[in-house]
Design an enzyme around this catalytic site. Structure first.
Site, mmCIF file in Angstrom:
data_model
loop_
_atom_site.group_PDB
_atom_site.id
_atom_site.type_symbol
_atom_site.label_atom_id
_atom_site.label_comp_id
_atom_site.label_asym_id
_atom_site.label_seq_id
_atom_site.Cartn_x
_atom_site.Cartn_y
_atom_site.Cartn_z
ATOM 1 N N ASP A 226 40.622 43.818 43.364
ATOM 2 C CA ASP A 226 40.211 42.834 44.368
ATOM 3 C C ASP A 226 39.230 41.820 43.783
ATOM 4 O O ASP A 226 39.311 40.628 44.075
ATOM 5 C CB ASP A 226 39.599 43.540 45.584
ATOM 6 C CG ASP A 226 40.584 44.498 46.220
ATOM 7 O OD1 ASP A 226 41.477 44.029 46.939
ATOM 8 O OD2 ASP A 226 40.465 45.705 45.971
ATOM 9 N N ASP B 192 38.834 37.358 47.934
ATOM 10 C CA ASP B 192 40.092 38.042 48.246
ATOM 11 C C ASP B 192 39.801 38.975 49.421
ATOM 12 O O ASP B 192 39.262 40.067 49.238
ATOM 13 C CB ASP B 192 40.583 38.829 47.030
ATOM 14 C CG ASP B 192 41.861 39.596 47.316
ATOM 15 O OD1 ASP B 192 42.683 39.113 48.117
ATOM 16 O OD2 ASP B 192 42.038 40.686 46.736
ATOM 17 N N GLU C 108 41.788 33.464 49.550
ATOM 18 C CA GLU C 108 43.231 33.681 49.462
ATOM 19 C C GLU C 108 43.805 33.838 50.863
ATOM 20 O O GLU C 108 43.242 34.544 51.702
ATOM 21 C CB GLU C 108 43.527 34.930 48.633
ATOM 22 C CG GLU C 108 45.009 35.108 48.349
ATOM 23 C CD GLU C 108 45.272 36.214 47.357
ATOM 24 O OE1 GLU C 108 45.725 35.896 46.256
ATOM 25 O OE2 GLU C 108 45.014 37.387 47.693
#
Length: 174
Positions: free
Chosen positions: A148, A16, A76
């Site tokens: 995260d 992420d 992502e």
């Protein structure tokens, strides 16, 4: 009679990306079975110039790659927000997040945030609490230290589910 596919565990690194905190999560996937391996985040100091923060993210991810030896990686995708400058900088962090695993020869998949949420929670507009609740069910041993890291585990789970679905489609000739 067809033989069942040879299932070997696949170690997946989910990332992420972010300039302040880049989350990472490692799982193993064998068929439908998921096993938590590790998670954390790379947090370069805010006081560093942009180039040095990007370098710190790269070095942190390179260490994760060396320590956990994943077979595949997934990142992502970023979403565009109202602040074009912030979106551009986030895109640079995402570029580093894609480059680090590619530099060690891994394939890197990309998933939209809504797809990650839909895969893990069942709803494309789930909030962070819903994601963390589902992580406790899917990966009971995982205790992500940050949102995260939790999001990175969700990215890894999404990749695991999509690779299983793709293998099934390939097996039936679709």
């Amino acid at each position: 009679m067809t033989q069942p596919p040879n299932r070997q565990p696949v170690r997946i690194l989910g990332i992420d990306p972010g300039l302040r905190r880049t989350g990472w999560g490692v799982i193993e996937s064998e068929g439908n079975r998921l096993v938590f391996i590790g998670c954390g985040s790379v947090e370069p100091p805010d006081t560093l110039p942009l180039a040095e923060r990007l370098l710190a993210i790269h070095r942190g991810l390179a260490k994760v790659l060396a320590d956990f030896a994943p077979d595949e990686a997934a990142v992502e995708q970023t979403f565009v927000n109202k602040d074009a400058g912030a979106t551009l900088k986030l895109g640079q962090a995402r570029g580093v997040a894609m480059l680090a695993p590619a530099m060690v020869g891994l394939s890197v998949a990309e998933y939209a945030p809504n797809l990650v949420k839909k895969t893990v929670v069942g709803a494309g507009h789930a909030d962070k609490n819903q994601i963390q609740m589902m992580l406790k069910i899917l990966l009971p041993k995982a205790e992500p230290p940050s949102a995260d890291a939790a999001d990175a585990l969700a990215v890894a789970i999404t990749h695991a589910h999509h690779r299983v679905a793709a293998a099934r489609l390939k097996a039936v000739g679709a």
